[in-house]
Motif scaffolding. Structure first.
Motif, PDB file in Angstrom:
ATOM      1  N   GLY A   1       0.596  -1.049  -0.168  1.00 45.29           N
ATOM      2  CA  GLY A   1       0.108   0.093   0.081  1.00 45.29           C
ATOM      3  C   GLY A   1       0.561   1.613  -0.141  1.00 45.29           C
ATOM      4  O   GLY A   1       1.781   1.391   0.440  1.00 45.29           O
ATOM      5  N   TRP A   2       0.362   2.484  -0.304  1.00 44.41           N
ATOM      6  CA  TRP A   2       0.778   3.499  -0.251  1.00 44.41           C
ATOM      7  C   TRP A   2      -0.045   4.899  -0.134  1.00 44.41           C
ATOM      8  O   TRP A   2      -1.000   5.124  -0.286  1.00 44.41           O
ATOM      9  CB  TRP A   2       0.728   3.901  -1.519  1.00 44.41           C
ATOM     10  N   LEU A   3       0.617   5.624   1.122  1.00 37.92           N
ATOM     11  CA  LEU A   3      -0.006   6.698   1.514  1.00 37.92           C
ATOM     12  C   LEU A   3       0.856   7.982   1.646  1.00 37.92           C
ATOM     13  O   LEU A   3       2.452   8.115   1.943  1.00 37.92           O
ATOM     14  CB  LEU A   3      -0.754   6.145   2.927  1.00 37.92           C
ATOM     15  N   ALA A   4       0.924   8.935  -0.041  1.00 37.33           N
ATOM     16  CA  ALA A   4       1.159   9.863   0.868  1.00 37.33           C
ATOM     17  C   ALA A   4       0.244  10.737   1.649  1.00 37.33           C
ATOM     18  O   ALA A   4      -0.784  11.079   0.395  1.00 37.33           O
ATOM     19  CB  ALA A   4       1.402  10.557  -0.953  1.00 37.33           C
ATOM     20  N   TYR A   5       0.209  11.028   2.546  1.00 32.97           N
ATOM     21  CA  TYR A   5      -0.220  12.400   3.784  1.00 32.97           C
ATOM     22  C   TYR A   5       0.292  14.018   3.356  1.00 32.97           C
ATOM     23  O   TYR A   5       1.622  14.164   2.761  1.00 32.97           O
ATOM     24  CB  TYR A   5       0.466  11.883   4.735  1.00 32.97           C
ATOM     25  N   SER A   6      -0.861  14.988   3.465  1.00 29.22           N
ATOM     26  CA  SER A   6      -1.033  15.887   3.406  1.00 29.22           C
ATOM     27  C   SER A   6      -0.763  16.375   4.845  1.00 29.22           C
ATOM     28  O   SER A   6      -0.158  18.326   4.998  1.00 29.22           O
ATOM     29  CB  SER A   6      -2.238  16.498   2.400  1.00 29.22           C
ATOM     30  N   GLY A   7      -0.382  15.460   6.206  1.00 24.64           N
ATOM     31  CA  GLY A   7      -0.518  16.466   7.018  1.00 24.64           C
ATOM     32  C   GLY A   7       0.047  15.082   8.708  1.00 24.64           C
ATOM     33  O   GLY A   7      -0.799  14.074   8.481  1.00 24.64           O
ATOM     34  N   LEU A   8      -0.282  15.844   9.312  1.00 24.55           N
ATOM     35  CA  LEU A   8       0.036  14.423  10.530  1.00 24.55           C
ATOM     36  C   LEU A   8      -1.167  13.771  10.831  1.00 24.55           C
ATOM     37  O   LEU A   8      -1.064  12.722  11.208  1.00 24.55           O
ATOM     38  CB  LEU A   8       1.014  15.024  11.591  1.00 24.55           C
ATOM     39  N   GLU A   9      -2.337  14.668  11.075  1.00 25.53           N
ATOM     40  CA  GLU A   9      -3.466  13.971  11.398  1.00 25.53           C
ATOM     41  C   GLU A   9      -3.915  12.807  10.098  1.00 25.53           C
ATOM     42  O   GLU A   9      -4.349  12.048  10.479  1.00 25.53           O
ATOM     43  CB  GLU A   9      -4.725  15.511  11.424  1.00 25.53           C
ATOM     44  N   GLU A  10      -3.366  12.932   8.704  1.00 27.51           N
ATOM     45  CA  GLU A  10      -4.111  12.622   7.623  1.00 27.51           C
ATOM     46  C   GLU A  10      -3.576  10.474   8.282  1.00 27.51           C
ATOM     47  O   GLU A  10      -3.831  10.281   8.184  1.00 27.51           O
ATOM     48  CB  GLU A  10      -3.630  12.656   6.765  1.00 27.51           C
ATOM     49  N   ARG A  11      -1.913  11.354   8.137  1.00 29.86           N
ATOM     50  CA  ARG A  11      -1.021  10.139   8.499  1.00 29.86           C
ATOM     51  C   ARG A  11      -1.306   9.193   9.681  1.00 29.86           C
ATOM     52  O   ARG A  11      -1.305   8.222   9.986  1.00 29.86           O
ATOM     53  CB  ARG A  11       0.502  10.308   8.573  1.00 29.86           C
ATOM     54  N   ASP A  12      -1.860   9.980  10.571  1.00 34.32           N
ATOM     55  CA  ASP A  12      -2.073   9.064  12.049  1.00 34.32           C
ATOM     56  C   ASP A  12      -3.538   8.212  11.955  1.00 34.32           C
ATOM     57  O   ASP A  12      -3.321   7.350  12.512  1.00 34.32           O
ATOM     58  CB  ASP A  12      -1.987  10.147  13.527  1.00 34.32           C
ATOM     59  N   ARG A  13      -4.253   9.542  11.309  1.00 30.38           N
ATOM     60  CA  ARG A  13      -5.317   8.316  11.716  1.00 30.38           C
ATOM     61  C   ARG A  13      -5.322   7.505   9.865  1.00 30.38           C
ATOM     62  O   ARG A  13      -6.437   6.250   9.944  1.00 30.38           O
ATOM     63  CB  ARG A  13      -6.685   9.366  10.942  1.00 30.38           C
ATOM     64  N   VAL A  14      -4.859   7.176   9.447  1.00 26.53           N
ATOM     65  CA  VAL A  14      -4.190   5.707   8.666  1.00 26.53           C
ATOM     66  C   VAL A  14      -3.288   4.756   9.588  1.00 26.53           C
ATOM     67  O   VAL A  14      -3.744   3.815   9.495  1.00 26.53           O
ATOM     68  CB  VAL A  14      -4.126   5.936   7.257  1.00 26.53           C
ATOM     69  N   ILE A  15      -1.796   5.443   9.712  1.00 23.19           N
ATOM     70  CA  ILE A  15      -1.155   4.187  10.606  1.00 23.19           C
ATOM     71  C   ILE A  15      -1.085   4.052  11.337  1.00 23.19           C
ATOM     72  O   ILE A  15      -1.289   2.919  11.851  1.00 23.19           O
ATOM     73  CB  ILE A  15       0.007   5.654  10.196  1.00 23.19           C
ATOM     74  N   GLY A  16      -1.925   4.597  12.280  1.00 23.62           N
ATOM     75  CA  GLY A  16      -2.572   4.703  14.134  1.00 23.62           C
ATOM     76  C   GLY A  16      -2.963   3.382  13.710  1.00 23.62           C
ATOM     77  O   GLY A  16      -3.136   2.375  14.422  1.00 23.62           O
ATOM     78  N   PRO A  17      -4.420   3.109  13.761  1.00 21.77           N
ATOM     79  CA  PRO A  17      -5.659   1.969  12.974  1.00 21.77           C
ATOM     80  C   PRO A  17      -4.722   0.545  12.534  1.00 21.77           C
ATOM     81  O   PRO A  17      -4.912  -0.600  13.052  1.00 21.77           O
ATOM     82  CB  PRO A  17      -6.315   2.390  12.279  1.00 21.77           C
ATOM     83  N   PHE A  18      -3.931   1.522  11.712  1.00 25.00           N
ATOM     84  CA  PHE A  18      -3.029  -0.526  10.890  1.00 25.00           C
ATOM     85  C   PHE A  18      -1.921  -1.142  12.051  1.00 25.00           C
ATOM     86  O   PHE A  18      -1.792  -2.194  12.153  1.00 25.00           O
ATOM     87  CB  PHE A  18      -2.232   0.554   9.657  1.00 25.00           C
ATOM     88  N   VAL A  19      -1.498   0.287  12.462  1.00 25.24           N
ATOM     89  CA  VAL A  19      -0.438  -0.348  13.959  1.00 25.24           C
ATOM     90  C   VAL A  19      -1.051  -0.712  14.864  1.00 25.24           C
ATOM     91  O   VAL A  19      -1.136  -2.320  15.734  1.00 25.24           O
ATOM     92  CB  VAL A  19       0.477   0.607  14.650  1.00 25.24           C
ATOM     93  N   ARG A  20      -2.617  -0.401  15.491  1.00 25.07           N
ATOM     94  CA  ARG A  20      -3.583  -0.467  16.351  1.00 25.07           C
ATOM     95  C   ARG A  20      -3.797  -1.670  16.315  1.00 25.07           C
ATOM     96  O   ARG A  20      -4.030  -3.116  16.620  1.00 25.07           O
ATOM     97  CB  ARG A  20      -4.531   0.023  17.030  1.00 25.07           C
ATOM     98  N   GLU A  21      -4.860  -1.957  14.647  1.00 26.76           N
ATOM     99  CA  GLU A  21      -5.605  -3.063  15.063  1.00 26.76           C
ATOM    100  C   GLU A  21      -4.582  -4.880  14.731  1.00 26.76           C
ATOM    101  O   GLU A  21      -5.285  -5.257  14.907  1.00 26.76           O
ATOM    102  CB  GLU A  21      -6.151  -3.025  13.747  1.00 26.76           C
ATOM    103  N   GLY A  22      -3.350  -4.520  13.754  1.00 30.12           N
ATOM    104  CA  GLY A  22      -2.008  -5.268  13.977  1.00 30.12           C
ATOM    105  C   GLY A  22      -2.381  -5.994  15.799  1.00 30.12           C
ATOM    106  O   GLY A  22      -2.434  -7.477  15.491  1.00 30.12           O
TER     107      GLY A  22
END
Lengths: 328, 333
Positions: free
Chosen positions: A43-64
């Motif tokens: 997967g690819w995530l080009a984020y425009s700010g930390l909020e966007e990054r955290d709202r994608v990577i946060g669940p990715f890490v936590r759900e794992g």
């Protein structure tokens, strides 16, 4: 190496692939919310700010970690500062590190050579080794993520060709795997649009935030550049309340709020009225911008009259827009 | 019920006058002073008439002619509620900029179907409510050669009649609401026995739209009108679910009973409307988005060719008509 072995544990349900404008231009790209990511997804995530990054990577890490999968995060940031792991998330970082479920690997250990330069082969080896160990430890899947921004921007920037080569090899190993899934992050401001496209195109899946709401009829997704919501499906009185609630969540900041209506098939008169009502409540009198209206929806608005819907303005046209998902 | 304020016919805040005429001399005797007064007063002066009349008027106006706009009558008189909404918008625009709107308007009568004629006549009546207090002046010439019924209706829908340069109170003028009530008291033809009938008992209208869309696609209804139909029917059914009484029944068919082929979609329920709903007849004033319900029903009138509402002890019926392309086969579906 166990990239392609049978996965122990429950199988992932059938994946849903969603086409969008960008996916139609680049048919090999699928767009998926982070929680729909599956083993084999590069997967690819080009984020425009930390909020966007955290709202994608946060669940990715936590759900794992919550589902006893292994999480491999290649970064120099301290573990408790990583998305999804910081204070307030009630995740015992140390405990997960002790069991091996969470692997935070420094760049030096993961992918740098003796001189501190990026060494693509090492990255591929590191990830292969981690996945192999995860299999032996009995994890049913491995979630891998790293931020590439430093590779394309900054004092240690690497040759783009090297990065692309590395991504291809990572993709070649993740995609056929029944265990590994990866998200490559990049700050979309870190490199030129052309470089972003080149990097994006070495991936098969665009990862985005989980929808705020999705009941199969109406789907509401937070967007970050521009700031706003993407509204898909059909909006009528049965879902005014949930839409109003989401709208008020993004209606608080300064600056324009954009609503991406490219996939909105229907909006009722009450919905239009609700938009106008929210627009008049905007701080600073900034209008609500309706982007990518379908001709049918626009035709109805024109018939009712834009002048009867104060505070709503027509935004960009149908079709790709600069800065749309994945490209700066 | 809104009753006419005493003396409103003489009020200079809005005038709406009928000019019955027989021959060009009578026409010019009434029209010329109206237009020239407007030009002199600095009004925005608009004359909606055919090209023949335009040539005649331009000659008669002489040097004042460039100060009069002559829009295309087919565009101006495209759709009754839209014409009224645009006119109100123009009047409010003019008032905001410190001048007034003055319109010479002659709707097309001869080529209209009975349903369309009735809707234009109703628009004449509602104009008195919609433009009240805007400062606008409207003069409507009616040729003696028109069908007697058309001229008679004009006397009921215009507060004043013009004789030459003089305007006198029109004794036949009816309260616009009373006029509309009479108009809406006429029973509608029964739906055909083969009309598609669908009882609505689910509050989620997603399925209803899928159903209506599928039916409509088998008729000659243009794709562009389909979305308007779906928005309109959603609004009416939403209202019926909120304020009406079950059973709520949807019927659809195509017919040519009104003189033009039309797609018809009817929503009936067993409820009664409270008095004073306005039936979406009067366009909301620009900038006034206060009343959601009124906005909704008014917007439905903008979206459909014609909306017919019938209320009674037996329940309420809202019939939405969409004109079909003239050559269309109305036996489809």
């Amino acid at each position: 190496m166990h990239w392609a072995r049978e996965v122990p544990g429950p199988a992932y349900p059938e994946r849903t692939t969603e086409m969008d404008r960008q996916a139609m231009e680049t048919p090999w790209l699928a767009k998926r919310p982070v929680s729909a990511l599956r083993p084999g997804d590069h997967g690819w995530l080009a984020y425009s700010g930390l909020e966007e990054r955290d709202r994608v990577i946060g669940p990715f890490v936590r759900e794992g970690l919550e589902t006893t999968e292994k999480v491999v995060y290649v970064t120099d940031a301290p573990p408790d500062r990583l998305p999804g792991l910081g204070s307030g998330h009630r995740i015992d970082v140390d405990a997960h590190r002790r069991t091996g479920a969470l692997r935070v690997i420094s760049l030096r250990d993961a992918c740098l050579d003796r001189h501190g330069d990026f060494e693509p082969a090492r990255m591929v080896d590191t990830l292969g080794r981690e996945v192999g160990e995860a299999f032996d430890q009995g994890f049913r899947a491995v979630r891998i993520t790293t931020d590439h921004s430093w590779l394309v921007n900054g004092p240690r920037r690497s040759d783009l060709g090297q990065v692309l080569g590395c991504e291809h090899r990572v993709g070649d190993t993740v995609s056929p795997s029944t265990m590994a899934m990866a998200i490559c992050q990049i700050d979309r401001r870190a490199c030129s649009p052309a470089e972003l496209i080149a990097l994006r195109d070495t991936h098969e899946v665009l990862v985005e935030v989980n929808p705020e709401f999705d009941d199969g009829i109406l789907k509401i997704v937070r967007t970050f550049e521009p700031d706003g919501l993407r509204v898909e499906g059909e909006l009528d009185a049965a879902r005014h309340a949930v839409f109003a609630e989401q709208l008020s969540q993004v209606n608080t900041g300064r600056g324009r709020v954009h609503l991406d209506f490219s996939r909105l098939a229907f909006i009722d008169l009450g919905g239009l009225h609700l938009l106008a009502k929210h627009a008049t409540l905007r701080p600073g009198g900034e209008p609500l911008v309706l982007d990518h209206l379908s001709p049918h929806v626009e035709n109805v608005i024109e018939m009712v009259g834009w002048h009867r819907l104060p505070g709503l303005v027509r935004g960009g046209d149908e079709g790709p827009r600069p800065g749309s998902g994945g490209v700066g | 019920m809104i009753t006419r304020p005493a003396g409103s016919a003489q009020s200079d805040s809005f005038t709406h006058r009928v000019l019955p005429y027989d021959g060009m001399d009578q026409y010019l005797d009434g029209v010329l002073p109206f237009l020239l007064d407007g030009v002199d007063a600095g009004d925005r002066v608009v004359a909606v008439c055919g090209t023949g009349r335009e040539t005649l008027l331009r000659d008669a106006l002489g040097p004042a002619a460039p100060n009069v706009e002559f829009p295309d009558p087919a565009t101006w008189y495209a759709h009754p509620p839209r014409t009224l909404a645009d006119c109100l918008h123009d009047a409010a625009d003019a008032a905001r900029s410190g001048y007034r709107l003055r319109v010479l308007g002659e709707p097309v009568w001869a080529t209209r179907s009975p349903i369309e004629v009735a809707e234009w006549q109703r628009t004449e009546a509602v104009t008195n409510l919609a433009l009240r207090g805007t400062g606008a002046s409207i003069m409507c010439p009616y040729a003696a050669a028109l069908p007697a019924g058309v001229v008679a209706a004009a006397r009921r829908t215009h507060p004043e009649t013009v004789h030459g340069a003089r305007a006198v109170t029109n004794p036949g003028f009816m309260d616009p609401w009373a006029y509309c009530e009479r108009h809406d008291g006429e029973p509608l033809p029964e739906p055909p026995p083969d009309a598609d009938t669908f009882k609505i008992d689910l509050p989620d209208l997603y399925w209803l739209r899928a159903y209506v869309g599928e039916y409509a696609r088998r008729t000659p209804l243009p794709e562009e009108d389909l979305q308007r139909l779906l928005v309109a029917v959603t609004e009416i059914v939403t209202n019926a679910l909120r304020h009406g009484e079950p059973p709520i029944v949807l019927r659809m068919w195509t017919d040519a009973s009104g003189g033009v082929p039309a797609f018809v979609c009817e929503v009936g329920d067993a409820g009664r409307w409270p008095p004073g709903t306005g039936y979406g007849l009067v366009p909301p004033r620009p900038g006034d988005a206060a009343s959601v319900g009124r906005f909704g029903l008014w917007a439905v009138r903008l979206l459909c060719s014609t909306v017919q509402i019938r209320l009674g002890d037996g329940g309420s019926v809202v019939r939405l008509r969409f004109a079909l392309p003239p050559s269309a086969d109305t036996n489809g579906a």
